[in-house]
Scaffold this motif. Structure first.
Motif, mmCIF file in Angstrom:
data_model
loop_
_atom_site.group_PDB
_atom_site.id
_atom_site.type_symbol
_atom_site.label_atom_id
_atom_site.label_comp_id
_atom_site.label_asym_id
_atom_site.label_seq_id
_atom_site.Cartn_x
_atom_site.Cartn_y
_atom_site.Cartn_z
ATOM 1 N N ILE A 112 0.834 -1.204 0.000
ATOM 2 C CA ILE A 112 0.000 0.000 0.000
ATOM 3 C C ILE A 112 0.867 1.252 0.000
ATOM 4 O O ILE A 112 0.647 2.192 -0.774
ATOM 5 C CB ILE A 112 -0.945 -0.025 1.229
ATOM 6 C CG1 ILE A 112 -2.025 -1.104 1.033
ATOM 7 C CG2 ILE A 112 -1.564 1.342 1.484
ATOM 8 C CD1 ILE A 112 -2.906 -1.345 2.255
ATOM 9 N N ILE A 113 1.898 1.247 0.860
ATOM 10 C CA ILE A 113 2.774 2.422 0.969
ATOM 11 C C ILE A 113 3.584 2.599 -0.314
ATOM 12 O O ILE A 113 3.743 3.718 -0.813
ATOM 13 C CB ILE A 113 3.681 2.290 2.207
ATOM 14 C CG1 ILE A 113 2.820 2.366 3.481
ATOM 15 C CG2 ILE A 113 4.771 3.361 2.218
ATOM 16 C CD1 ILE A 113 3.576 2.057 4.773
ATOM 17 N N ASP A 114 4.065 1.494 -0.896
ATOM 18 C CA ASP A 114 4.888 1.576 -2.104
ATOM 19 C C ASP A 114 4.096 2.182 -3.266
ATOM 20 O O ASP A 114 4.572 3.088 -3.955
ATOM 21 C CB ASP A 114 5.398 0.171 -2.474
ATOM 22 C CG ASP A 114 6.224 0.181 -3.747
ATOM 23 O OD1 ASP A 114 7.260 0.872 -3.751
ATOM 24 O OD2 ASP A 114 5.840 -0.479 -4.739
ATOM 25 N N ARG A 156 3.334 5.953 -2.506
ATOM 26 C CA ARG A 156 4.490 6.857 -2.641
ATOM 27 C C ARG A 156 4.652 7.295 -4.087
ATOM 28 O O ARG A 156 5.029 8.421 -4.362
ATOM 29 C CB ARG A 156 5.761 6.148 -2.171
ATOM 30 C CG ARG A 156 5.885 6.131 -0.665
ATOM 31 C CD ARG A 156 7.329 6.409 -0.212
ATOM 32 N NE ARG A 156 7.384 6.382 1.245
ATOM 33 C CZ ARG A 156 7.893 5.374 1.953
ATOM 34 N NH1 ARG A 156 8.421 4.325 1.341
ATOM 35 N NH2 ARG A 156 7.896 5.426 3.262
ATOM 36 N N ARG A 157 4.353 6.378 -5.034
ATOM 37 C CA ARG A 157 4.501 6.713 -6.454
ATOM 38 C C ARG A 157 3.359 7.561 -6.985
ATOM 39 O O ARG A 157 3.552 8.433 -7.818
ATOM 40 C CB ARG A 157 4.527 5.426 -7.299
ATOM 41 C CG ARG A 157 5.765 4.584 -7.108
ATOM 42 C CD ARG A 157 5.500 3.165 -7.606
ATOM 43 N NE ARG A 157 6.553 2.276 -7.194
ATOM 44 C CZ ARG A 157 7.423 1.716 -8.024
ATOM 45 N NH1 ARG A 157 7.335 1.929 -9.308
ATOM 46 N NH2 ARG A 157 8.372 0.937 -7.580
ATOM 47 N N PHE A 158 2.122 7.256 -6.539
ATOM 48 C CA PHE A 158 0.973 7.821 -7.243
ATOM 49 C C PHE A 158 -0.022 8.584 -6.375
ATOM 50 O O PHE A 158 -0.816 9.345 -6.895
ATOM 51 C CB PHE A 158 0.224 6.697 -7.978
ATOM 52 C CG PHE A 158 1.031 6.003 -9.029
ATOM 53 C CD1 PHE A 158 1.425 6.696 -10.169
ATOM 54 C CD2 PHE A 158 1.417 4.684 -8.887
ATOM 55 C CE1 PHE A 158 2.177 6.071 -11.154
ATOM 56 C CE2 PHE A 158 2.167 4.049 -9.864
ATOM 57 C CZ PHE A 158 2.549 4.746 -11.000
ATOM 58 N N ASP A 159 -0.029 8.350 -5.074
ATOM 59 C CA ASP A 159 -1.075 8.969 -4.242
ATOM 60 C C ASP A 159 -0.551 9.184 -2.821
ATOM 61 O O ASP A 159 -1.091 8.630 -1.855
ATOM 62 C CB ASP A 159 -2.311 8.051 -4.240
ATOM 63 C CG ASP A 159 -3.558 8.756 -3.709
ATOM 64 O OD1 ASP A 159 -3.452 9.912 -3.265
ATOM 65 O OD2 ASP A 159 -4.637 8.128 -3.746
ATOM 66 N N ALA A 213 -3.525 6.191 -12.463
ATOM 67 C CA ALA A 213 -2.649 6.392 -11.300
ATOM 68 C C ALA A 213 -1.830 7.673 -11.454
ATOM 69 O O ALA A 213 -1.692 8.458 -10.507
ATOM 70 C CB ALA A 213 -1.734 5.175 -11.128
ATOM 71 N N ILE A 214 -1.299 7.923 -12.667
ATOM 72 C CA ILE A 214 -0.547 9.163 -12.910
ATOM 73 C C ILE A 214 -1.472 10.372 -12.722
ATOM 74 O O ILE A 214 -1.081 11.400 -12.167
ATOM 75 C CB ILE A 214 0.047 9.164 -14.333
ATOM 76 C CG1 ILE A 214 1.092 8.063 -14.465
ATOM 77 C CG2 ILE A 214 0.648 10.528 -14.673
ATOM 78 C CD1 ILE A 214 1.523 7.790 -15.904
ATOM 79 N N THR A 215 -2.712 10.225 -13.167
ATOM 80 C CA THR A 215 -3.681 11.314 -13.025
ATOM 81 C C THR A 215 -3.920 11.638 -11.552
ATOM 82 O O THR A 215 -4.053 12.810 -11.178
ATOM 83 C CB THR A 215 -4.991 10.931 -13.741
ATOM 84 O OG1 THR A 215 -4.723 10.792 -15.134
ATOM 85 C CG2 THR A 215 -6.070 11.981 -13.531
#
Lengths: 185, 185
Positions: A61-63, A66-69, B97-99
């Motif tokens: 969840i954290i990974d 961190r990238r997207f949200d 996800a990028i959005t």
């Protein structure tokens, strides 16, 4: 002729796993899974179920977040404890991505010729660490394109639930599907 | 009093980047960004635009798809060349996800008290390697909950476009928003 009751899939996956126990891959036995899926390959009422789940850990969840949200409720277990959702929860977009992965595992024939055009997502409850997610899908409608005679639109609806049956996501997905080419042309 | 014309955001991001040139973070200057967002903080017609884009490489597309959507069109540049979409394209769930990441960068006050409840996505064209994605968002509706007097639902709509203005995703997102607590209670 189509069977009178809706087909239930997932056997491909069961077969693959059984063969794996003996060190044999399904691809060695049957050749590769079919790559091209046509409009004619799916019918309203067809059902697909996942036979294996995907587990979601706090680290997963954290990974993703961190990238997207990277909001505190998705990346900071301490801050999340005091939030409205009372604990760390997955980004809804993470649940959506895992659901796509499940979609490839239920035996729905997905391949070239079948393209996602749009989706409606509902997240009645958030995915939490320790969830194991499963999918159940039904084909709800199909219609030919008015403008392009070589294709149609197929709608599928599916529920993403955890091991306790709690509904994490409901999805309605529209797929553009090519019609099977007429061999007489 | 609210301004007569819709507000345009993105200044927070401009300010942060300007300060970074001098080795200063915005948080050092202004303190942390506000964490709690209330129903009253967003009004129909409010607009938010991204001032910095997110670039998407072939490696990014393949990495995401290997985890969540390992279809040939998303992970195999050679096989993708002959597919209906003529070349490697990102999973729609990767664009989604990028959005989300862009959504956190446009200055829309997102924080505790504001929770995504559902979304409608359309993908008129797929994201491709070399795209730099931007976001433009407008608040389209808000209404109080009938059942729960402490909250309401806010709907925002946003376009994800690349550097040439090509529309990659249109999103309509429903957010559950708590009402600001009445200090007299």
């Amino acid at each position: 002729m189509r069977p009178a009751t809706p087909r239930v899939y997932g056997l491909w996956e069961i077969g693959r796993r059984t063969l794996e126990l003996f060190g044999v891959s399904l691809e060695q036995t049957l050749g590769p899974a079919p790559q091209t899926v046509w409009y004619e390959d799916l019918e309203v009422g067809d059902r697909f179920v996942s036979t294996a789940g995907i587990s979601v850990s706090e680290a997963d969840i954290i990974d993703f977040a961190r990238r997207f949200d990277p909001q505190p409720r998705h990346i900071d277990p301490v801050a999340a404890k005091d939030s409205l959702l009372a604990g760390l929860v997955a980004s809804g977009w993470h649940t959506a991505a895992i659901t796509m992965r499940l979609l490839l595992q239920v035996g729905l024939p997905i391949g070239d010729g079948l393209i996602g055009a749009g989706a409606r997502l509902d997240w009645p409850t958030p995915t939490r660490p320790g969830d194991e997610l499963f999918l159940e899908l039904v084909v709800t409608s199909k219609r030919l394109s008015r403008g392009k005679p070589d294709r149609g639109v197929i709608t599928v609806e599916y529920d993403t639930r955890n091991q306790r049956g709690e509904l994490r996501q409901h999805t309605r997905l529209s797929l553009v599907a090519l019609r099977r080419p007429d061999p007489s042309v």
